[in-house]
Scaffold this motif. Sequence first.
Motif, short mmCIF file in Angstrom:
data_model
loop_
_atom_site.label_atom_id
_atom_site.label_comp_id
_atom_site.label_asym_id
_atom_site.label_seq_id
_atom_site.Cartn_x
_atom_site.Cartn_y
_atom_site.Cartn_z
N ILE A 165 0.83 -1.20 0.00
CA ILE A 165 0.00 0.00 0.00
C ILE A 165 0.87 1.25 0.00
O ILE A 165 0.60 2.24 -0.71
CB ILE A 165 -0.95 0.00 1.21
CG1 ILE A 165 -1.99 -1.12 1.05
CG2 ILE A 165 -1.65 1.34 1.37
CD1 ILE A 165 -2.84 -1.36 2.29
N SER A 166 1.95 1.24 0.78
CA SER A 166 2.86 2.38 0.83
C SER A 166 3.57 2.57 -0.51
O SER A 166 3.70 3.70 -0.99
CB SER A 166 3.90 2.17 1.95
OG SER A 166 3.27 2.04 3.20
N MET A 167 4.01 1.47 -1.13
CA MET A 167 4.67 1.54 -2.44
C MET A 167 3.71 2.07 -3.50
O MET A 167 4.11 2.84 -4.39
CB MET A 167 5.21 0.17 -2.83
CG MET A 167 6.40 -0.30 -2.01
SD MET A 167 6.96 -1.97 -2.46
CE MET A 167 7.54 -1.70 -4.15
N LEU A 168 2.45 1.66 -3.42
CA LEU A 168 1.45 2.13 -4.38
C LEU A 168 1.28 3.64 -4.26
O LEU A 168 1.18 4.35 -5.28
CB LEU A 168 0.11 1.42 -4.14
CG LEU A 168 -1.05 1.82 -5.05
CD1 LEU A 168 -0.72 1.54 -6.51
CD2 LEU A 168 -2.33 1.10 -4.64
N ALA A 169 1.27 4.14 -3.03
CA ALA A 169 1.14 5.58 -2.82
C ALA A 169 2.32 6.33 -3.43
O ALA A 169 2.16 7.38 -4.07
CB ALA A 169 1.05 5.88 -1.32
#
Length: 407
Positions: A165-169
Amino acid sequence: MVEVFELFVRDFAIIMIIASVMALISHRLKQPMVIAYIAAGMIIGPHTPPFSLVTQIETLELFAEIGVVLLLFVVGMEFPIQKLRKVGAKASIIAAAEAAGTFLAGYGVGQLLGFSFFDSLFVALAISVTSTVIVMRVLEELKMIKDEAATLILGTAIIEDIIIISMLAVMQSVASTGGLSFSEIGISVGLVLAFIGGAIFLGAKTVPRFIDFIGKTNNYDVLLVAMLGVCFGMAFIAFELGISVAAGAFFAGVLVAESRMHSTAHILATPLKDMFAAVFFISVGALMDITLLPMFIVPALILIGVSFAAKFFTVWSSARAQGFSKLTSARAGFGLSSSGGELALVAAKGGADVGVTSAFILPMIGAMTIITTFISPYAIKYGWKFAERWRPKGSEDTATPKDTEKT
């Protein structure tokens, strides 16, 4: 209104009847129920000739979301806070190694297949995902949910979701603005950490006491309603913070597991979980458009192979480096490498939302998700049997082989 209700009752009756028939067949053939439910979904779905047996696909999707929430809630009850803390630090290292290794491998293969820069990035992110829902369901069905490797798998999968989720952001920020927005990234990561911290430290002081207080009434109806209130309440909070509702439901289950009523709570919630979880997997099969597979089946199969190999190698090597036994390392490797899951579709859609990926990326990832969902039960079941060759003679599997084996 009456007509809509009539269609809903008709659809639900068809879903349950066909699912029960397929489940019976699966039971007779001694195959995982997940496969039966997906097959049932394919039979009733809108993409199966000559026509769809259900009319309200939106209702099916809604029940599927409820199924995810209840499934993760009950799974969370198997993992009280102390059990999660036991593997927390080691699971974080394994999750980081798995996500980074699979992402780099996926990006490299995407470039070799001729994908664009952003196509390769978002495909790499999507194949780095492991479905907590599917893997835990399979382990539960195979009576392996209490195994030491299952605890490690769950801890790793949860932390991996946070990383993804952090990488997607980060990737969406780069794609949409052409540069890093550290403030947005910091807010996104901070919210996730704040939610987990609040659930573990603040929730642990209130939720178990609340459940025990309700349990003193000796009224199971009241206890069930209270549990569902906690489950969907935390799922809603997670959703409002931009976190997966499944994560909120899972931590609700973790908090209920801290109460003295957790055994009774587990028994009460299990029938609801079984019904709605079945609908979730039926919906996966129903939404599978098999007519699109010939367009991208070859790159999809290549990427599935790359994902499986990269995940298994990174999980195995990082688990062994931290002192886990060969048995636990192999089981964790097979469990975490077997499925992409619903978050993979979220990652793929993230690229489409900012307009930087090609049109074929989302349906290709969807096809890969369906294929790996089919493969997962068999990969885990036979992979764990294969790993038995590394069980120390005359002993049970342990978390750290430094206590049991040095080889």
